[in-house]
Design a protein around this motif. Structure first.
Motif, PDB file in Angstrom:
ATOM      1  N   TYR A 139      36.323  35.751  38.254  1.00 29.06           N
ATOM      2  CA  TYR A 139      36.632  34.511  39.080  1.00 29.06           C
ATOM      3  C   TYR A 139      38.036  33.872  38.800  1.00 29.06           C
ATOM      4  N   SER A 193      28.352  32.484  38.358  1.00 23.76           N
ATOM      5  CA  SER A 193      28.256  33.631  37.360  1.00 23.76           C
ATOM      6  C   SER A 193      26.714  33.946  36.899  1.00 23.76           C
ATOM      7  N   ILE A 195      32.123  39.681  32.975  1.00 29.94           N
ATOM      8  CA  ILE A 195      32.662  38.489  33.760  1.00 29.94           C
ATOM      9  C   ILE A 195      33.691  37.922  33.010  1.00 29.94           C
ATOM     10  N   ALA A 207      36.313  34.643  33.746  1.00 27.85           N
ATOM     11  CA  ALA A 207      36.732  33.585  34.598  1.00 27.85           C
ATOM     12  C   ALA A 207      38.025  33.128  34.183  1.00 27.85           C
ATOM     13  N   ASN A 239      32.181  36.262  29.575  1.00 30.32           N
ATOM     14  CA  ASN A 239      30.684  35.920  29.346  1.00 30.32           C
ATOM     15  C   ASN A 239      30.286  36.793  28.305  1.00 30.32           C
TER      16      ASN A 239
END
Length: 358
Positions: free
Chosen positions: A189, A216, A228, A230, A291
């Motif tokens: 992201y 997410s 993930i 971000a 994450n």
């Protein structure tokens, strides 16, 4: 819609830090973010607020200045690649006007051999700037992308804007890309959360973080085990509500639960690092969070690794040529304009990144 005053010694450590892993290892991947500070072309786009960045505009934005800006941005990307022994696999960027400026950037001779591919959507921001991704197709296989709109629907954040103000409000979309690295599913992201101009917008930045977080979590349900990251110009520090509460950013790996993110820049700001300086106060707005799956990957899986002296899991990239050497702003990021005058600098932000490896 698809689509803190900074310690000199600490900054020196960042500029000279090295990987805990071998630079040449085939399973090392660099993931980072760079605010390119108003990368506009010289052409008038009636749909964008680009009047300042025209040859007859306030900034007298000529082809020569534009080409110098492109050269400088590419120089930083190339310098990071030289330091790391490889180009970024994923580089999120912000403050870009359109796809054209990205195509011109990746074609610069300094970085053309990276073969960067582009993901960009024209968004609704009233300044006319967007987020985008550059990625290496040899390392990242793109499966899908999405431009996630900023809305106030179903928010749990206490919004201070009136309904009329909410209806008028426009800002950058959040960009998501989903694909494969070394056979593993990843989502990235990129965001540029609302400005702090006028001392406002804390609730808006929290709302942006909430949007990213909820999306997410949906991706984690859809693709169990997905990893993930971000990233972006958060316009907030790692300890602010947007990052600590709404994006669930945790300081220590051992505190990262299944629904949390690890923010490697939280300990770094406490130790005096900064990615930008405003009114002589350093902050880290440029962050990359990961994450739990990427923070706690089992042996043999890709996970975040320490970069600097085996201690820090993030790096703020700062070199002498990117820094003001004299004057009132000595020691701060060497930006494109100063007091309205073109000074042929780079950006008012330093880039930040993380290392993922097996």
């Amino acid at each position: 819609m698809k689509r803190i005053i900074c310690l000199a010694a600490a900054l020196l450590l960042l500029s000279t830090g090295c990987f805990a892993q071998k630079k040449g290892g085939s399973r090392n991947y660099i993931v980072g973010f760079y605010n390119l500070e108003n990368l506009f072309d010289i052409y008038n786009d009636p749909a964008k607020n680009d009047e300042e960045y025209l040859p007859d505009g306030a900034n007298k934005w000529t082809q020569e200045k534009y080409e110098k800006k492109l050269h400088n941005m590419a120089q930083v990307i190339a310098a990071m690649a030289k330091d790391n022994g490889r180009y970024h696999t994923i580089l999120g960027v912000s403050e870009v006007e359109n796809r054209l400026v990205l195509e011109d950037l990746v074609a610069d001779p300094q970085i053309a051999d990276a073969n960067y591919q582009i993901v960009h959507y024209d968004g609704p921001d009233r300044r006319g700037v967007d987020c985008a991704f550059l990625y290496k197709p040899e390392q990242f296989t793109l499966l899908e992308s999405e431009s996630i709109p900023f809305t106030f629907k179903d928010t749990e954040v206490k919004i201070t804007l009136t309904q009329e103000e909410q209806d008028y409000f426009r800002t950058r979309d959040i960009l998501m890309i989903h694909g494969l690295i070394d056979g593993e599913h990843f989502a990235f992201y990129c965001m540029h959360l609302p400005s702090r101009i006028g001392g406002k917008g804390g609730d808006l930045r929290s709302r942006g973080a909430e949007i990213c977080y909820k999306h997410s979590q949906e991706m984690m349900k859809k693709y169990p085990g997905i990893k993930i990251a971000a990233m972006g110009d958060m316009n907030d520090d790692p300890f602010d509500d947007s990052m600590a509460k709404w994006l669930h950013g945790r300081e220590r790996l051992e505190d990262v639960g299944e629904a949390d993110f690890f923010n490697p820049f939280l300990v770094m700001i406490k130790d005096g690092f900064g990615s930008l300086c405003y009114q002589f106060q350093w902050s880290i707005y440029d962050q990359v969070l990961v994450n739990s799956t990427l923070a706690h990957a089992p042996q043999g899986g890709l996970k975040i690794m320490p970069i600097i002296k085996g201690k820090y899991y993030g790096r703020i990239f700062k070199k002498p040529f990117m820094t003001q050497k004299k004057g009132q702003y000595k020691g701060q990021p060497f930006r494109t304009f100063s007091n309205g005058a073109f000074i042929n600098g780079y950006s008012d932000h330093y880039p930040s990144y993380i290392l993922i490896s097996k």
